[in-house]
Design a protein around this motif. Structure first.
Motif, PDB file in Angstrom:
ATOM      1  N   PRO A  11      -8.969  38.536 -22.395  1.00  0.00           N
ATOM      2  CA  PRO A  11      -7.559  38.864 -22.163  1.00  0.00           C
ATOM      3  C   PRO A  11      -7.418  40.260 -21.553  1.00  0.00           C
ATOM      4  O   PRO A  11      -8.334  41.069 -21.625  1.00  0.00           O
ATOM      5  N   GLN A  12      -6.265  40.540 -20.962  1.00  0.00           N
ATOM      6  CA  GLN A  12      -6.025  41.846 -20.348  1.00  0.00           C
ATOM      7  C   GLN A  12      -5.883  42.967 -21.381  1.00  0.00           C
ATOM      8  O   GLN A  12      -6.104  44.121 -21.073  1.00  0.00           O
ATOM      9  N   ARG A  17      -5.462  47.147 -28.446  1.00  0.00           N
ATOM     10  CA  ARG A  17      -6.028  48.488 -28.328  1.00  0.00           C
ATOM     11  C   ARG A  17      -6.632  48.766 -26.949  1.00  0.00           C
ATOM     12  O   ARG A  17      -6.359  49.799 -26.359  1.00  0.00           O
ATOM     13  N   TYR A  18      -7.456  47.867 -26.462  1.00  0.00           N
ATOM     14  CA  TYR A  18      -8.202  48.098 -25.224  1.00  0.00           C
ATOM     15  C   TYR A  18      -7.534  47.366 -24.060  1.00  0.00           C
ATOM     16  O   TYR A  18      -7.409  46.150 -24.095  1.00  0.00           O
ATOM     17  N   HIS A  19      -7.159  48.100 -23.039  1.00  0.00           N
ATOM     18  CA  HIS A  19      -6.556  47.529 -21.836  1.00  0.00           C
ATOM     19  C   HIS A  19      -7.653  47.367 -20.793  1.00  0.00           C
ATOM     20  O   HIS A  19      -8.265  48.355 -20.370  1.00  0.00           O
ATOM     21  N   VAL A  35     -12.432  49.702 -19.696  1.00  0.00           N
ATOM     22  CA  VAL A  35     -11.183  49.555 -20.451  1.00  0.00           C
ATOM     23  C   VAL A  35     -10.590  50.934 -20.713  1.00  0.00           C
ATOM     24  O   VAL A  35     -11.274  51.946 -20.606  1.00  0.00           O
ATOM     25  N   ARG A  36      -9.310  50.932 -21.054  1.00  0.00           N
ATOM     26  CA  ARG A  36      -8.633  52.145 -21.518  1.00  0.00           C
ATOM     27  C   ARG A  36      -8.283  51.941 -22.985  1.00  0.00           C
ATOM     28  O   ARG A  36      -7.724  50.911 -23.356  1.00  0.00           O
ATOM     29  N   ASP A  37      -8.606  52.925 -23.815  1.00  0.00           N
ATOM     30  CA  ASP A  37      -8.411  52.840 -25.255  1.00  0.00           C
ATOM     31  C   ASP A  37      -7.085  53.492 -25.630  1.00  0.00           C
ATOM     32  O   ASP A  37      -6.928  54.715 -25.512  1.00  0.00           O
ATOM     33  N   SER A  38      -6.132  52.689 -26.090  1.00  0.00           N
ATOM     34  CA  SER A  38      -4.807  53.221 -26.425  1.00  0.00           C
ATOM     35  C   SER A  38      -4.843  54.141 -27.650  1.00  0.00           C
ATOM     36  O   SER A  38      -3.947  54.965 -27.820  1.00  0.00           O
TER      37      SER A  38
END
Length: 163
Positions: A11-12, A17-19, A35-38
């Motif tokens: 998934p996106q 948490r992870y984008h 990924v980017r970690d929110s």
């Protein structure tokens, strides 16, 4: 499962948490994503997954062991390891590491003595940690590893060497 199906399987947004930004590479048992970690103010990380179609318990155990061994290592030339878990939507195992901008390893690195020496230095450092209890020639190991990559047509390497 085709390569396209594997790429679309994640998934996106992972576990709220992870984008997912993009796919960095894939292999026979898994994939690595940027990924980017929110929870870390959008910090970029590498997220390595084990495909859900991988049902061999030995492979799953090896994936967990890989994470555990990586957690024991700390060196300026190694990516930091952060989190281990399962993707809620797909039940894929994953772990995250520091994302390092750098040179992507490829057979062309054999033409650059400095890059080959950098890889050999990292191998010597890992060997000095006595993880295997065996001795080896670091330059020889780097060359053998590179030749193995060249021999595999579908090999995609996401390992990076620091600039």
């Amino acid at each position: 499962m085709t390569a396209d199906e594997r790429e679309r399987s994640l998934p996106q947004k992972i576990n709220d948490r992870y984008h997912v930004v993009r796919l960095l590479g894939r292999g026979g048992f898994g994939q690595v994503y940027l990924v980017r970690d929110s929870l870390r103010e959008g910090r970029r990380l590498a997220l390595k997954t084990l495909l859900p179609s991988t049902t061999d318990p030995t492979v799953r155990s090896g994936f967990q062991d890989e994470f555990g061994e990586l957690c024991k290592l700390e060196h300026e030339n190694l990516a930091k390891v952060y989190d281990f878990g399962r993707v809620q939507d797909t039940s894929e195992y994953f772990f995250t590491t520091e994302y390092i901008e750098g040179v992507t390893w490829s057979p062309d690195c054999l033409e650059d003595d400095a890059k080959l020496e950098q890889l050999a230095a990292a191998l010597r450092r890992l060997h000095a940690l006595s993880l295997t209890g065996r001795t080896f020639d670091a330059i020889g190991a780097a060359m053998a590893y590179a030749r193995e990559i060249v021999d595999r047509d579908e090999a995609k390497i996401g390992a990076c060497l620091r600039k």
